[in-house]
Structure formats: structure tokens, C-alpha cells
Design a protein around this motif. Structure first.
Motif, short mmCIF file in Angstrom:
data_model
loop_
_atom_site.label_atom_id
_atom_site.label_comp_id
_atom_site.label_asym_id
_atom_site.label_seq_id
_atom_site.Cartn_x
_atom_site.Cartn_y
_atom_site.Cartn_z
N SER A 142 -3.87 -13.75 -4.45
CA SER A 142 -2.35 -14.01 -4.43
C SER A 142 -1.63 -14.44 -5.13
N PRO A 143 -0.58 -13.80 -5.77
CA PRO A 143 0.24 -13.98 -6.90
C PRO A 143 1.27 -15.09 -6.58
N PRO B 159 -0.19 -8.14 -8.75
CA PRO B 159 -0.49 -8.27 -7.40
C PRO B 159 -1.20 -6.94 -7.07
N LEU C 242 -3.47 -6.06 -4.85
CA LEU C 242 -3.55 -5.86 -3.62
C LEU C 242 -2.56 -5.01 -2.97
N GLY C 243 -1.20 -5.32 -3.72
CA GLY C 243 -0.28 -4.69 -3.16
C GLY C 243 0.56 -3.46 -3.56
N LEU C 244 -0.13 -3.11 -4.99
CA LEU C 244 -0.05 -1.75 -5.81
C LEU C 244 -0.33 -0.62 -5.36
N GLU C 245 0.23 0.46 -5.37
CA GLU C 245 -0.64 1.48 -4.94
C GLU C 245 -1.76 2.04 -5.60
N GLN D 59 -5.00 -5.37 4.75
CA GLN D 59 -3.93 -4.51 4.79
C GLN D 59 -3.25 -4.05 6.09
N GLY E 205 -1.57 -0.15 3.85
CA GLY E 205 -0.42 -0.04 2.87
C GLY E 205 -1.09 -0.57 1.62
N PRO E 206 -0.30 -0.28 0.49
CA PRO E 206 0.90 0.26 0.45
C PRO E 206 1.10 1.67 0.45
N ASN E 207 1.79 2.16 1.19
CA ASN E 207 2.02 3.65 1.41
C ASN E 207 0.70 4.38 1.63
N PHE E 208 -0.15 4.00 2.39
CA PHE E 208 -1.32 4.68 2.88
C PHE E 208 -2.28 4.68 2.02
#
Lengths: 432, 308
Positions: free
Chosen positions: B134-135, B155, B157-160, B243, B248-251
Motif C-alpha cells: 500500500s502506498p 503503487p 497493484l494499481g498500475l496497468e 482487484q 482492474g486497472p483496465n482489465f
């Protein structure tokens, strides 16, 4: 192996429900007979996804109902929110669902009604207490039948940390420019994260972002109906403008917001680290016991001072009657009580942030919740534009909206691309 | 001349012994699987199931809305599998080789520690790693800062670009104990005489491992590979818990399992579509079947097994 297990469980439940289906018609008849003879206590079971409200139902709502109707025992039996829809349809197919069924808005419940699982309550005593807007989420497309008693709506807006605003001597913003001025002030000061929202869970971006600030741009109901009628497209300037605003949010969010989940956002705000929280009114109840600063609320900012404001006052929850219930009279008694001023007051004041949809005047004790409710008088109400009809097909507009709203905030998709993707998806199955 | 042999009475009692397994497997595995395949050839219309042949498959593979999701899931799943093959299995082999060496102190303890994550629930693993990475409150950034690498923290886990790799590595962390245990069991099954004979011939540990031990455990290595393949193409839980069903993000972390779940059970306003779901499940079955057949005919029948 997990997937196979899923397939198996689903198929097993289908097999079971097929068996259950044949025996279901006999069951009510068998149960009805002794009830009529002995006038025993009747038990009603309520299916719900609101497991957060379990204590409230047991300690407040059901006792209040029993004060009037001591002979009807009510059991509130909730399941996990994410699994509710699946569990409910399995139970209904198998004939094991409760007498009263908490109904999601729009298509989910409409399909259950069309499949004959929910009873028509159009002529129920007490339905006269609900206006057209309240009924709109639980009515057939032609408006001929209402199949659930509306319970509550949730309102979008922004919750803010009053202490933080006082510290920097800031006023709540009315217009979009003032909104960014406030955000800039917090960004310059550096003590607080200006906006507490993340994009990891996707729906936050769509619901607390797009649907929160959007109605001011597409003029609430006018735009929503326009999309359904086909006179407006998601690629029109008013929708692009909403995405343009979201695209500006990125720099005001916590570092690493791409991996920030909904609970992270909530914690960021309640710990006093974020100054402003794009909210749904349901958050108020969660926040109240957690914060040690004073909270306030402001409505989504309008483009220019003096513009008509629009808010998302979203029909969220209703109660329907299982068409196969063994105790239809008692269930109707309960539903009629649900339409009363007493229930409206109990529900609104106990489930903070959920507002009764009835026409009864309710005094809201919680100041923040009262703020949210006061906007109903100042602004035009609308509901989330992806909910009625437009999320019937595939690709699902709501799902797409989650993904693209997060993309736009993350800066991985432009507003125009996002809008085009939504409209293309919609065009592929929807003809107005 | 075979018939000249005295005819033995057919041992009918074997049916009694076979019955429990055959009945239970047929009822709870074979029948649901076949019925799921059947369902994939139907489409629901007005509450009735109508036979529509391959139209669901056609839709999944050619429809502009389904095609990118399906091939996206296949691609992501392949990356997920490749990372497991490149990281999990070689590391598992290395750990197995180390803990099977008698000179390593406290090897029972290491064995237990490395295996421990495998018995944890996905929910716990997902939650713990989400917190570490977690950031906002994670210790990941602090640790990297201590190593003077703080500026490289993202971050993930949140970047495509990185979410799928991060999740693959989390899954590797969790399941590294499985290949390690299987290979360890194979390694300790090798008779000491072979090793001693090699040592007398002047081979060092490195040579003994690659010249003697590895060829002997090769069938187990293959088995680990196919178990990884089947497990990875059925993976679902970790993605779902960290997720969500929209992956996500964006599949970018969408696997066959999450695609299946979303299609079959629905998601938020999207209603479940059992027949399309069955089609996705059938494609998963097909992919796994092809993989297993390749393994059986391309590997298992060719690899030399040594009788020890």
C-alpha cells in the motif's frame, strides 16, 4: 480447481432448484392450513444484503413493528452484499426464499418480477405515500405495476474536515473554480491530502467521481432521460466535460492513489489526513464514530455561480414481497407499516445517510446527514444515469463506467477516448 | 492358443470396489462437467434455453466486445503462467535442492517456513500483500527507502503495467512450497549409494546435482510444470480478493477465472449469463485439456524414468 468447484456448485444448485421447483407449490398449502386454524404466531423472514444493519433491525425496527403487531414475528436474515443477488435468485428458484425480499433498484428486481417471483404491490395500502420519482426504480417499463415499497435513497456530495478548513481559513466551495482554489490551497499547504479518493476499486471513481459531480453538467434528469431517449450521447460535450474534471483530480490525490482502495480512502479521511472526501451519504454513518474532528458537507460544485444545482439522489433500496410467500396478508401488513411515517423516521434517523423515499416529513438529527438532505430542497434530484435501462446489455454500461472513470483519473485514457468507448459499447446493443 | 488357457471367472467383485469412486465422480464431477458443456451450446431467451449450436463460441471469439476480453484473459493468464514457470519452479527446485542437503543446518525449519504460505487463505495473502504494497500505509516504501531505493517505489497493484506481474509474484510467494515439497520428496528418494559412488568418482555437488539428481527427478519436474499450468489457468481467488471481479486497472489483471466469474454470476448491474459463462468455462477446459495432452504425449511418454 476452484473454477470447476464453482461450476459444480452452480450446477448442483440448479439440480437442487429443479427438484425444489416441483415441490414448491405444495409447501405453502401445507403451511397455511395450521396457521389459519390455530392463529399461531406467524414468522416472516426478510432477505437483505444490508448485513451492516442487522443490529438495527433486531433492536429497533422489528420491536417498533411488534409494538403494533405482536403476533407477527419478523426475522431479518441478511447475506453478504456481493453475494446477495446470486444467493437470492438461487433461493427464489428453489422456493426457499424469505417472505419479504430487499430489492435492488431497476433491472435486477424487474427481472425477478417478470419471472413471477415478486408480488405486485401497486394497490398496497400506504403506496400513496410515495411519489413517482421514488417508485421509478421498482416499476415496470410501462408504469403499470409497482413491485416493491421504496425504502431509502443515498445522496452524493463531498464531506470535508471542518477543522482543516478552519486551519487554512477556507470557505466551502460553491463553484468549480472555488473548488479548485480550495484544493490548490490544501496542496500548497501540504498538511492534508486535498482529495481522499483512490482508483483501485474502480467503482469509487465512477460512483463518487463521475456520478457525483456529473449531474451539474448533464442537467440531472434532462440528461439522463436524454441518454435513454437517444437525444444525447455520452460523447456530447457535457459528458466529456465531466471526464475533463476527473482528469484534473489526479494531482490532488494521495501519492499512489492508483492502488488506494475504498477502505483506504475512508481511513485517509477519518484519520484526518485528507481534507475533502467525495462521498456517498452512506459514509456518514460509518464516519461518525471514527472521526475526532468536526465534519461538514458541501454539494457538488456548479460551473458558474447561480447555476441550478443538480444532485444524485439515488434510489437504492426497497422491500418486495415474495409472490410464493405462505403469509401474504402478514407480509402486506409489514409493507404497509414500512410505508408509514414511523418507519420513515426510524430508518432515516438510525441508518444515517439513507433517506426515506416517502413523502413523510422527517427531522434528521445528524447535522451532516441533515445537510445532505437539505440539498433536496435547493437542487434538482436525479439518479445515476447508468442504472435505468442502459445497463441491460453487454457490454454493461456501469461496468464500463467503472473502468474508464478510473482510467481517466489515472491519466491512462483521455476524456474523448473514455466517452467514445462508453458510447460505442452502448450503441452495440442499445437502440433508443 | 490363448483360448487354451483355463478360463478364469470374471472377477465381478471389482465392481463393488469401483462403485463408490465411479458413482461419486460421475455424479459430482463428470455429470456437472458434461452438463456445463451442454449449457454452452444454448442461449437463454425469455426464460427458455434454446439450442444455438456454436453461436456462443462465435460470440466469444469474434464479437468486438467479447473478443478483446477473452484474448486479454488468455494473454494475461499466459503471462501469469510464464512467471510461475520462470520464477516459482526454478526457485522451488533450488530450495528443494538446498533443504535436501544434509549439511544445511535447520533444514526442517526452513522447509516448514517455505511451505507455510501455501496453507494460508487467498484472502489473507491478498490482504497482507495489499497492505505491504500500500502506498499509504504499507511498509514496502519504508523498506525500499532504507535500501536507498525509495524513489523506485510505485503503487504496483494499481498500475496497468505492473499489476499483473505483482500479483503473479505474490502468487509465486504463496505457492513456492508446493513445487519445493514435491521436488524435495523426489530428491530424498534418491539412494545414497548413487551419490557416494559419484563422489568416489570425483564429482562435486554441482556435477552430482545436474548429472545424477536432476535426470532422476525429471518426471517430477514435468509433473510440477503441469500442476502449475492447471492451477494457473484455474486461478481466480487472488485476483478477485485484491482487484475485484473487474480485474482492474483496465482489465490488466483479468484471468480466465475472473472473466468466467463475471460472465456467469454477473457484476453489479450486469446480470449473470449462465450460458455465456458455461462457454467461457468450456474454453478454460479446452485450454487445460490441450495443455495436459501436450504434456502427456510430448513429455511424459518420452522422458526416461529410472527404476531405483
Amino acid at each position: 480447481m476452484r473454477t470447476k468447484l464453482f461450476v459444480f456448485l452452480v450446477l448442483a444448485s440448479l439440480v437442487l432448484s429443479a427438484c425444489g421447483g416441483t415441490s414448491a407449490p405444495e409447501a405453502p398449502a401445507a403451511e397455511e392450513a395450521p396457521a389459519a386454524e390455530e392463529m399461531e404466531k406467524v414468522t416472516l423472514t426478510i432477505e437483505s444484503w444490508r448485513n451492516d444493519d442487522l443490529a438495527l433491525w433486531q433492536d429497533v425496527i422489528i420491536p417498533a413493528f411488534n409494538a403494533h403487531y405482536p403476533d407477527i414475528e419478523v426475522i431479518f436474515a441478511p447475506s453478504a452484499p456481493a453475494e446477495y443477488n446470486g444467493i437470492l435468485s438461487t433461493k427464489l428458484e428453489g422456493g426457499t426464499a424469505g417472505d419479504l425480499i430487499t430489492a435492488r433498484p431497476f433491472d435486477n428486481s424487474l427481472l425477478l418480477f417478470e419471472a413471477g417471483y415478486l408480488a405486485d404491490v401497486t394497490n398496497l395500502d400506504g403506496m400513496e405515500n410515495f411519489g413517482d420519482a421514488a417508485r421509478s426504480a421498482w416499476i415496470t417499463d410501462d408504469g403499470s405495476a409497482v413491485f416493491a415499497v421504496p425504502m431509502a435513497s443515498v445522496i452524493h456530495g463531498f464531506i470535508y474536515n471542518k477543522d482543516a478548513f478552519a486551519e487554512l481559513g477556507l470557505e466551502t466551495p460553491e463553484t468549480v473554480d472555488e473548488f479548485y482554489a480550495v484544493l490548490d490551497a490544501f496542496a500548497a499547504d501540504g498538511t492534508y491530502t486535498p482529495l481522499g479518493i483512490g482508483t483501485s476499486d474502480l467503482w469509487e471513481a465512477a460512483t463518487m467521481g463521475f456520478q457525483n459531480i456529473g449531474p451539474n453538467y448533464w442537467k440531472g434528469e434532462e440528461g439522463r432521460q436524454g441518454l435513454i431517449a437517444g437525444t444525447e450521447k455520452l460523447t456530447d460535450p457535457q459528458y466529456i466535460a465531466v471526464f475533463d474534471e476527473l482528469a484534473k483530480w489526479g494531482p490532488y490525490l494521495a501519492s499512489g492513489y492508483e492502488a488506494q482502495t475504498y477502505p483506504d480512502s475512508q481511513n485517509l479521511f477519518t484519520l484526518g489526513q485528507a481534507a475533502i472526501y467525495p462521498a456517498g451519504s452512506w459514509d456518514i454513518g460509518t464516519f461518525n464514530p471514527l472521526v475526532d474532528f468536526e465534519m461538514g458537507a458541501f454539494k457538488p460544485p456548479v460551473v458558474a455561480a447561480g447555476d441550478t444545482c443538480y444532485i444524485s439522489d439515488h434510489t437504492d433500496i426497497a422491500l418486495a414481497m415474495n409472490a410464493a410467500t405462505a403469509h401474504p396478508e402478514e407480509a402486506q401488513t409489514f409493507l404497509t407499516w414500512l410505508a408509514s411515517a414511523e418507519f420513515a423516521d426510524i430508518y432515516t434517523n438510525n441508518v444515517t445517510g439513507f433517506y426515506s423515499l416517502s413523502n413523510h416529513a422527517v427531522d434528521v438529527a445528524d447535522p451532516v446527514a441533515a445537510d445532505f438532505l437539505s440539498w433536496r430542497g435547493e437542487c434538482e434530484s436525479t439518479i445515476r444515469n447508468s442504472y435505468q435501462i442502459l445497463s441491460r446489455g453487454e457490454p454493461n454500461l456501469e461496468n464500463e463506467l467503472w473502468a474508464v472513470s478510473a482510467n481517466v483519473i489515472n491519466g491512462t485514457q483521455t476524456s474523448e477516448e473514455a466517452a467514445a468507448q462508453l458510447q460505442d459499447g452502448l450503441d452495440s446493443w442499445y437502440t433508443p | 492358443m490363448i483360448s487354451a488357457k483355463p478360463k478364469k471367472k470374471f472377477p465381478f467383485h471389482i465392481f463393488v470396489f469401483l462403485a463408490p469412486a465411479v458413482i461419486i465422480y460421475s455424479l459430482f464431477m463428470v455429470y456437472p462437467l458434461l452438463d456445463s458443456l451442454r449449457l454452452s451450446f444454448f442461449t437463454e431467451l425469455d426464460g427458455k434455453e434454446i439450442f444455438t449450436g456454436f453461436s456462443n463460441y462465435n460470440r466469444l471469439l469474434n464479437d468486438p466486445n467479447w473478443k478483446p476480453r477473452f484474448w486479454g484473459a488468455v494473454k494475461n493468464n499466459s503471462i501469469f503462467f510464464i512467471i510461475h514457470m520462470l520464477v516459482q519452479n526454478p526457485l522451488g527446485l533450488a530450495l528443494a535442492a538446498l533443504i535436501s542437503m544434509k549439511s544445511v543446518k535447520g533444514r526442517d525449519l526452513y522447509r516448514a517456513f517455505f511451505f507455510l504460505p501455501s496453507i494460508l487463505s487467498f484472502v489473507i495473502v491478498g490482504f497482507v500483500w495489499q497492505l505491504i504494497l500500500s502506498p499509504l500505509w504499507g511498509i514496502g516504501e519504508g523498506i525500499m527507502g532504507f535500501l536507498k531505493l525509495g524513489e523506485y517505489f510505485k503503487p504496483w497493484l494499481g498500475l496497468e503495467g505492473s499489476a499483473l506481474i505483482a500479483l503473479s509474484l505474490i502468487s509465486v510467494w504463496q505457492f513456492i512450497g508446493i513445487p519445493m515439497m514435491l521436488l524435495y520428496a523426489a530428491l530424498i528418494g534418491i539412494p545414497d549409494e548413487l551419490i557416494e559412488a559419484a563422489r568416489i568418482d570425483g564429482a562435486n555437488n554441482w556435477k552430482i546435482f545436474w548429472g545424477i539428481k536432476f535426470p532422476i527427478i525429471l518426471p517430477t519436474v514435468g509433473m510440477v510444470g503441469i500442476l502449475t499450468f492447471v492451477g494457473n489457468f484455474n486461478a481466480f481467488d487472488l485476483i478477485y480478493t485484491t482487484q475485484g471481479a473487474l480485474a482492474g486497472p483496465n482489465f490488466s489483471t483479468d484471468l480466465m477465472g475472473t472473466l468466467f466469474y463475471r460472465t456467469f454470476f454477473g457484476q453489479q448491474l450486469q446480470l449473470g449469463n449462465p450460458t455465456m459463462g458455461a462457454t467461457v468455462a468450456a474454453m478454460m477446459f479446452l485450454i487445460i485439456l490441450v495443455g495436459v495432452l501436450l504434456y502427456m504425449f510430448g513429455w511424459q511418454r518420452r522422458v526416461t524414468t529410472y527404476d531405483l
